[in-house]
Design an enzyme around this catalytic site. Structure first.
Site, PDB file in Angstrom:
ATOM      1  N   THR A 144      46.701 -40.069 -26.518  1.00  0.00           N
ATOM      2  CA  THR A 144      45.544 -41.006 -26.125  1.00  0.00           C
ATOM      3  C   THR A 144      43.986 -40.471 -26.310  1.00  0.00           C
ATOM      4  OG1 THR A 144      47.082 -41.823 -24.411  1.00  0.00           O
ATOM      5  CG2 THR A 144      45.087 -42.525 -24.497  1.00  0.00           C
ATOM      6  N   LYS A 151      61.790 -34.457 -27.676  1.00  0.00           N
ATOM      7  CA  LYS A 151      61.094 -34.002 -26.400  1.00  0.00           C
ATOM      8  C   LYS A 151      61.684 -35.054 -25.346  1.00  0.00           C
ATOM      9  CE  LYS A 151      56.754 -35.612 -24.729  1.00  0.00           C
ATOM     10  NZ  LYS A 151      55.284 -36.322 -24.723  1.00  0.00           N
TER      11      LYS A 151
END
Lengths: 277, 72
Positions: free
Chosen positions: A221, A111
């Site tokens: 998160t 990524k």
């Protein structure tokens, strides 16, 4: 999803797996492994989320560290590890980080993140393009973190990205999908899988991204910093599935005026208010 | 104190003294790290896992030893 679960899926809920490079995923939720309290919480959150692909970061080894490592939290027989280049602010360091990750994990997946600055963590488009080109040339399967700019997504696809990952909003901001119109256009223009990455704050944000037609959602998160990090993964998992099914089912168009669900015929009185048109 | 039998390298940004002739794979052992849990760079270039034994460190080498941590 296990063989049994697949067999139990009724025909009207059937879906294609999401194919990225050499991998086929039945879960469309990608989950990051940062910010958890400890390895045990990481492991539990990942398992509850049902994710089949998790992101990790590459950092200097802590020579004083004791106890279980992150790899103890991840069952590599069930979950694909997607290393990121988070924390890289130029193409060269992102490429070095990707090479280290490939050597460590034996994976071609990366990524790619090439960020602009530490305050916004917004992707740097020029560095991102440079690094994508080089990593593709080196044989990596590159999933590219990018802004929601549709034309930039096209350029990344042309360079050989296996997935384009537009930010819904800044990393860790919890603002959700700020520009659904840009994501919609990007989805129209880009043929490789588009995975909405970053900014997811709660379950509805995941659902919105999936309803737009995203191939998947990546978040971290939103789970790890939830008040109850072991309650949120199931919410995110279900929202991903709900949003996907709603997309496949096809939402009704938005209309200005009402459209009665009950028949207008057979009323015991005259329909409508006098004088209404 | 550096002698003919020791070298000084920079390991993850900090100075470190090693026995002369230490290979990358020996360094990983000295640090007590499982070899498959780390990747190593010397002078900003990856030393592949298959090359660790033959890559002998020399005085002044800048070595990075990295592992996987939680991230998004």
């Amino acid at each position: 999803m296990s063989q049994d679960q697949r067999a139990a899926t009724p025909a009207w809920l059937a879906d294609e797996p999401l194919v990225i490079g050499e991998h086929a995923f039945t879960s469309r939720l990608f989950v990051g492994t940062g910010k958890y309290k400890d390895v045990a919480e990481t492991r539990a959150a990942l398992e509850i989320s049902g994710t089949q692909c998790v992101t990790v970061a590459v950092r200097r080894v802590d020579l004083a560290a004791k106890g279980p490592s992150l790899l103890d939290a991840i069952d590599r027989t069930k979950v694909v590890i997607l290393p990121n280049t988070a924390g890289c602010y130029d193409a060269a360091s992102a490429i070095r980080t990707a090479e280290l990750a490939r050597d460590l994990l034996g994976t071609r997946l990366v990524k790619l993140e090439v960020l602009g600055d530490t305050k916004t963590l917004l992707p740097d488009p020029v560095g991102t393009l440079e690094a994508t080109k080089e990593l593709v040339a080196q044989g990596f399967h590159v999933l590219v973190y990018t802004s929601d700019d549709p034309r930039l997504g096209v350029r990344l696809e042309e360079l050989g990205a296996v997935a384009v990952m537009p930010a819904g909003s800044p990393i860790g901001s919890g603002q959700g999908v700020l520009n659904p119109f840009a994501i919609r256009i990007l989805l129209e223009l880009v043929k490789v899988p588009v995975i909405v990455d970053a900014g997811v704050g709660t379950a509805s944000d995941v659902a919105i991204a999936m309803e737009l037609g995203a191939a998947g959602v990546l978040l971290n998160t939103g789970i790890a910093s939830a008040r109850e990090p072991l309650r949120m993964p199931a919410a995110m998992r279900d929202a991903c599935s709900a949003g996907r099914q709603a997309f496949l089912a096809g939402r009704i168009p938005r209309k200005l005026y009402a459209n009665a669900s009950s028949p207008l015929e057979g009323l015991i009185h005259a329909a409508g208010r006098p004088g209404a048109t | 104190m550096q002698t003919a039998t020791t070298i000084r390298i920079t390991l993850n940004g900090a100075p470190r003294e090693l026995r002369a002739g230490t290979s990358v794979s020996a360094l990983v052992d000295v640090l007590g790290l499982p070899p498959d849990s780390v990747a190593v760079e010397v002078g900003d270039r990856l030393v592949r896992r298959s090359d660790r034994t033959e890559r002998v460190l020399v005085d002044g080498d800048r070595v990075e030893v990295v592992t996987l941590v939680g991230g998004g």
